[in-house]
Structures are given as C-alpha cells and as structure tokens.
Scaffold this motif. Sequence first.
Motif, PDB file in Angstrom:
ATOM      1  N   THR A 161      47.468  -0.633  -1.857  1.00 34.88           N
ATOM      2  CA  THR A 161      46.417  -0.616  -0.847  1.00 34.88           C
ATOM      3  C   THR A 161      45.229  -1.474  -1.247  1.00 34.88           C
ATOM      4  O   THR A 161      44.418  -1.821  -0.406  1.00 34.88           O
ATOM      5  CB  THR A 161      45.947   0.828  -0.571  1.00 34.88           C
ATOM      6  N   ASN A 162      45.110  -1.836  -2.522  1.00 32.57           N
ATOM      7  CA  ASN A 162      44.061  -2.769  -2.921  1.00 32.57           C
ATOM      8  C   ASN A 162      44.219  -4.116  -2.232  1.00 32.57           C
ATOM      9  O   ASN A 162      43.261  -4.860  -2.074  1.00 32.57           O
ATOM     10  CB  ASN A 162      44.108  -3.001  -4.439  1.00 32.57           C
ATOM     11  N   ASP A 163      45.447  -4.445  -1.831  1.00 35.99           N
ATOM     12  CA  ASP A 163      45.752  -5.792  -1.375  1.00 35.99           C
ATOM     13  C   ASP A 163      45.960  -5.894   0.131  1.00 35.99           C
ATOM     14  O   ASP A 163      46.373  -6.939   0.621  1.00 35.99           O
ATOM     15  CB  ASP A 163      47.015  -6.300  -2.087  1.00 35.99           C
ATOM     16  N   GLY A 178      41.989  -6.097   3.760  1.00 37.80           N
ATOM     17  CA  GLY A 178      40.617  -6.313   3.361  1.00 37.80           C
ATOM     18  C   GLY A 178      39.940  -5.122   2.733  1.00 37.80           C
ATOM     19  O   GLY A 178      38.717  -5.106   2.594  1.00 37.80           O
ATOM     20  N   PHE A 179      40.692  -4.107   2.342  1.00 37.16           N
ATOM     21  CA  PHE A 179      40.107  -2.936   1.694  1.00 37.16           C
ATOM     22  C   PHE A 179      39.817  -3.220   0.223  1.00 37.16           C
ATOM     23  O   PHE A 179      40.510  -4.008  -0.422  1.00 37.16           O
ATOM     24  CB  PHE A 179      41.056  -1.738   1.794  1.00 37.16           C
ATOM     25  N   SER A 180      38.796  -2.549  -0.307  1.00 38.03           N
ATOM     26  CA  SER A 180      38.421  -2.657  -1.714  1.00 38.03           C
ATOM     27  C   SER A 180      38.240  -1.257  -2.285  1.00 38.03           C
ATOM     28  O   SER A 180      37.959  -0.309  -1.548  1.00 38.03           O
ATOM     29  CB  SER A 180      37.116  -3.445  -1.863  1.00 38.03           C
ATOM     30  N   PRO A 181      38.368  -1.099  -3.609  1.00 41.33           N
ATOM     31  CA  PRO A 181      38.293   0.240  -4.201  1.00 41.33           C
ATOM     32  C   PRO A 181      36.868   0.780  -4.274  1.00 41.33           C
ATOM     33  O   PRO A 181      35.902   0.035  -4.458  1.00 41.33           O
ATOM     34  CB  PRO A 181      38.874   0.034  -5.601  1.00 41.33           C
ATOM     35  N   ALA A 182      36.753   2.094  -4.122  1.00 42.17           N
ATOM     36  CA  ALA A 182      35.469   2.788  -4.224  1.00 42.17           C
ATOM     37  C   ALA A 182      35.743   4.237  -4.605  1.00 42.17           C
ATOM     38  O   ALA A 182      36.897   4.679  -4.671  1.00 42.17           O
ATOM     39  CB  ALA A 182      34.702   2.718  -2.908  1.00 42.17           C
ATOM     40  N   LEU A 183      34.673   4.973  -4.838  1.00 36.56           N
ATOM     41  CA  LEU A 183      34.752   6.404  -5.123  1.00 36.56           C
ATOM     42  C   LEU A 183      34.170   7.171  -3.948  1.00 36.56           C
ATOM     43  O   LEU A 183      33.133   6.785  -3.397  1.00 36.56           O
ATOM     44  CB  LEU A 183      33.967   6.741  -6.393  1.00 36.56           C
ATOM     45  N   ALA A 184      34.836   8.257  -3.553  1.00 37.46           N
ATOM     46  CA  ALA A 184      34.316   9.123  -2.496  1.00 37.46           C
ATOM     47  C   ALA A 184      34.089  10.525  -3.039  1.00 37.46           C
ATOM     48  O   ALA A 184      34.932  11.076  -3.753  1.00 37.46           O
ATOM     49  CB  ALA A 184      35.276   9.174  -1.312  1.00 37.46           C
ATOM     50  N   THR A 185      32.931  11.080  -2.722  1.00 33.02           N
ATOM     51  CA  THR A 185      32.599  12.474  -3.007  1.00 33.02           C
ATOM     52  C   THR A 185      32.094  13.084  -1.702  1.00 33.02           C
ATOM     53  O   THR A 185      32.082  12.429  -0.664  1.00 33.02           O
ATOM     54  CB  THR A 185      31.520  12.566  -4.099  1.00 33.02           C
ATOM     55  N   TRP A 186      31.672  14.345  -1.757  1.00 30.40           N
ATOM     56  CA  TRP A 186      31.100  14.952  -0.560  1.00 30.40           C
ATOM     57  C   TRP A 186      29.966  15.884  -0.957  1.00 30.40           C
ATOM     58  O   TRP A 186      29.854  16.288  -2.109  1.00 30.40           O
ATOM     59  CB  TRP A 186      32.159  15.696   0.259  1.00 30.40           C
ATOM     60  N   CYS A 205      28.560   0.461   9.193  1.00 34.20           N
ATOM     61  CA  CYS A 205      29.747   1.293   9.388  1.00 34.20           C
ATOM     62  C   CYS A 205      30.878   0.841   8.465  1.00 34.20           C
ATOM     63  O   CYS A 205      31.058  -0.362   8.237  1.00 34.20           O
ATOM     64  CB  CYS A 205      30.214   1.228  10.841  1.00 34.20           C
ATOM     65  N   TYR A 206      31.620   1.816   7.964  1.00 34.82           N
ATOM     66  CA  TYR A 206      32.712   1.552   7.035  1.00 34.82           C
ATOM     67  C   TYR A 206      33.922   2.405   7.386  1.00 34.82           C
ATOM     68  O   TYR A 206      33.780   3.545   7.843  1.00 34.82           O
ATOM     69  CB  TYR A 206      32.300   1.888   5.594  1.00 34.82           C
ATOM     70  N   GLN A 207      35.090   1.842   7.157  1.00 35.72           N
ATOM     71  CA  GLN A 207      36.312   2.637   7.149  1.00 35.72           C
ATOM     72  C   GLN A 207      36.590   3.057   5.717  1.00 35.72           C
ATOM     73  O   GLN A 207      36.505   2.242   4.793  1.00 35.72           O
ATOM     74  CB  GLN A 207      37.492   1.838   7.691  1.00 35.72           C
ATOM     75  N   ILE A 208      36.910   4.337   5.549  1.00 38.33           N
ATOM     76  CA  ILE A 208      37.250   4.893   4.245  1.00 38.33           C
ATOM     77  C   ILE A 208      38.694   5.375   4.305  1.00 38.33           C
ATOM     78  O   ILE A 208      39.059   6.170   5.180  1.00 38.33           O
ATOM     79  CB  ILE A 208      36.326   6.072   3.872  1.00 38.33           C
ATOM     80  N   ASP A 264      39.451   8.672  -5.532  1.00 42.14           N
ATOM     81  CA  ASP A 264      39.438   7.217  -5.377  1.00 42.14           C
ATOM     82  C   ASP A 264      39.886   6.866  -3.962  1.00 42.14           C
ATOM     83  O   ASP A 264      40.858   7.431  -3.445  1.00 42.14           O
ATOM     84  CB  ASP A 264      40.371   6.558  -6.390  1.00 42.14           C
ATOM     85  N   VAL A 265      39.172   5.932  -3.344  1.00 43.87           N
ATOM     86  CA  VAL A 265      39.476   5.537  -1.970  1.00 43.87           C
ATOM     87  C   VAL A 265      39.434   4.022  -1.863  1.00 43.87           C
ATOM     88  O   VAL A 265      39.083   3.317  -2.805  1.00 43.87           O
ATOM     89  CB  VAL A 265      38.466   6.148  -0.969  1.00 43.87           C
ATOM     90  N   GLN A 266      39.799   3.545  -0.682  1.00 37.56           N
ATOM     91  CA  GLN A 266      39.628   2.153  -0.307  1.00 37.56           C
ATOM     92  C   GLN A 266      38.599   2.097   0.825  1.00 37.56           C
ATOM     93  O   GLN A 266      38.528   3.017   1.643  1.00 37.56           O
ATOM     94  CB  GLN A 266      40.952   1.564   0.171  1.00 37.56           C
ATOM     95  N   TYR A 267      37.805   1.037   0.867  1.00 40.54           N
ATOM     96  CA  TYR A 267      36.808   0.937   1.929  1.00 40.54           C
ATOM     97  C   TYR A 267      36.724  -0.492   2.437  1.00 40.54           C
ATOM     98  O   TYR A 267      37.099  -1.448   1.748  1.00 40.54           O
ATOM     99  CB  TYR A 267      35.430   1.381   1.419  1.00 40.54           C
ATOM    100  N   ARG A 268      36.243  -0.627   3.667  1.00 46.31           N
ATOM    101  CA  ARG A 268      35.926  -1.949   4.206  1.00 46.31           C
ATOM    102  C   ARG A 268      34.848  -1.801   5.274  1.00 46.31           C
ATOM    103  O   ARG A 268      34.779  -0.791   5.974  1.00 46.31           O
ATOM    104  CB  ARG A 268      37.153  -2.644   4.780  1.00 46.31           C
ATOM    105  N   ARG A 269      34.019  -2.805   5.371  1.00 49.73           N
ATOM    106  CA  ARG A 269      32.974  -2.849   6.396  1.00 49.73           C
ATOM    107  C   ARG A 269      33.625  -3.151   7.741  1.00 49.73           C
ATOM    108  O   ARG A 269      34.496  -4.026   7.845  1.00 49.73           O
ATOM    109  CB  ARG A 269      31.969  -3.940   6.030  1.00 49.73           C
ATOM    110  N   VAL A 270      33.215  -2.432   8.781  1.00 55.05           N
ATOM    111  CA  VAL A 270      33.745  -2.641  10.128  1.00 55.05           C
ATOM    112  C   VAL A 270      32.586  -2.650  11.124  1.00 55.05           C
ATOM    113  O   VAL A 270      31.510  -2.112  10.848  1.00 55.05           O
ATOM    114  CB  VAL A 270      34.760  -1.543  10.521  1.00 55.05           C
ATOM    115  N   PRO A 271      32.784  -3.260  12.297  1.00 55.78           N
ATOM    116  CA  PRO A 271      31.743  -3.204  13.325  1.00 55.78           C
ATOM    117  C   PRO A 271      31.525  -1.764  13.785  1.00 55.78           C
ATOM    118  O   PRO A 271      32.468  -0.982  13.875  1.00 55.78           O
ATOM    119  CB  PRO A 271      32.312  -4.065  14.463  1.00 55.78           C
ATOM    120  N   CYS A 272      30.292  -1.439  14.072  1.00 55.13           N
ATOM    121  CA  CYS A 272      29.989  -0.125  14.643  1.00 55.13           C
ATOM    122  C   CYS A 272      30.298  -0.148  16.140  1.00 55.13           C
ATOM    123  O   CYS A 272      30.103  -1.166  16.813  1.00 55.13           O
ATOM    124  CB  CYS A 272      28.518   0.223  14.441  1.00 55.13           C
ATOM    125  N   ASN A 273      30.755   0.977  16.641  1.00 56.26           N
ATOM    126  CA  ASN A 273      31.044   1.100  18.068  1.00 56.26           C
ATOM    127  C   ASN A 273      30.733   2.530  18.493  1.00 56.26           C
ATOM    128  O   ASN A 273      31.481   3.448  18.183  1.00 56.26           O
ATOM    129  CB  ASN A 273      32.508   0.755  18.352  1.00 56.26           C
TER     130      ASN A 273
END
Length: 242
Positions: free
Chosen positions: A10-12, A15-23, A68-71, A129-138
């Motif tokens: 999923t790194n590849d 257009g997603f890149s690695p990140a950390l997610a908490t809550w 806005c981001y997709q996680i 560990d998650v993947q994220y990418r910037r997306v347009p807001c809607n």
Amino acid sequence: MSPHKLLAITNDIGGFSPALATWYGDPYGAGSGGACGWSNDVQSPPFSAMIAAGNANIYLQGKGCGNCYQILCTRPPYCSMNPVTVTITDECPGACNNVPFAFDLSGTAFGAMSSPGQADNLRNLGRVDVQYRRVPCNYGITKIAFKTDPMANPYWFALTVQFCDGNGGLSSVEVAANGSQQFRLMKNIWGAVWAVDVDPSFRGPYSFRLIALNNEQVIAINALPFGFVPGKSYYSLVNFRS
C-alpha cells in the motif's frame, strides 16, 4: 499475507504515504476544533465528527486547518481497507511529533476505519500505522460559512472561515464594507481565525474575497449582515470547486 507485506504494497499505490494514526476523546466522540477555532462545530454536519488533529507537518501552524485527507488502515483483521476522509480541525502536539506525519482522529473517525464489528478492538490498539493522502474537500451542498468571533466588536473584526471545498486551506482573506470595492487584508492570527482592526464606520453588510492555497479565489458578496451576532455562523452562497 503478513501485515508487513501488506503495508509495503500500500506504500506504492494511489499516492498514499505512511503515517501514524491515534485517537482521542470519547470512543464515539467528535474530537475538537480547538486549535483551528471551530470549537464544538465538529460535532455537526458537514464535519459530522469525521475530523483529525494533525502534528506539526500536517497542522502547519494553522495553515493546515480545513485541509482534507484520506486515511487508509491496512491492519487485519481490524481494518476495512476502505479509506475514510477527515478534515484537519485541531493540532496534535507533543508525542505526535515523534514521527514525521501523524493524525490524532476523533473516536468516531478512528472507528470508521474498522471492519464490521471491529471498531472497539481497533480503538483498543490505541495507535496504528496507516496510509494517507491529501484530497480535495467536498462538503456537498454546504457553502462557505463565516463564524464571527465571540469577542468581535466595532473596533476589532474577527471570524473563522469554514467548509471550503477544494483545496480546503486559505492563504488570504479580505473583507469589504457595505458598498465598497476596497477590500482590506485580514491577518491570520491563529488557526483558522482571521482578524482586522476597524472603526465604527466600517459597517456591513460585509463581503469577502478568499484565496485558497492553490491561488483559486472566490468572492462572497454580502455574506455577513450589518448587526451580526458575535459567535454566530453565517452561510454564503459560494464555494470553491471541489
């Protein structure tokens, strides 16, 4: 397939890149709009609790507010493998900056990444560990809103700007008084709060020129009435392209 191999794949993709997610907050809560100036507005549509606090590289000293981001969570069996979309409404300081990119999601948004029946188990992990990418807001049919600062007065004009489609963040906000073509540049004093010193002759209705971080601009004519109520939101008739 092991989680490590799945993460490498999923790194590849897409257009997603690695990140950390908490809550943070309540497991089914809405999080906060604190560091962006949106307070409890995150509970209601169109945010609907799908928000996150970003670390320094996401919050960007407030310039990241509204982005806005997709996680995408890829950890089986907890995660659905379907990305969720969140808006940055707060800052995650401290330990969030131990990694390059981190998102501290509301309990609701974190649980939304889960497979059916796995929301509590995913939250019990605390971090993933998650993947994220910037997306347009809607924000659908919702138009740009201007929420006046509770302390706004005839000598200090301040507000937050909410629900910007497209790029999400703003590089510039300008305001013009009733009947004037002369826009005054407002200063981004913190988060998504913009302010300008005025005098009582600066009267509404007020129009705004907004410039997004990608240089797209919109003008909201007479978006704020004369005699506005401090602390109240007023919706315009315009938005950026999503």
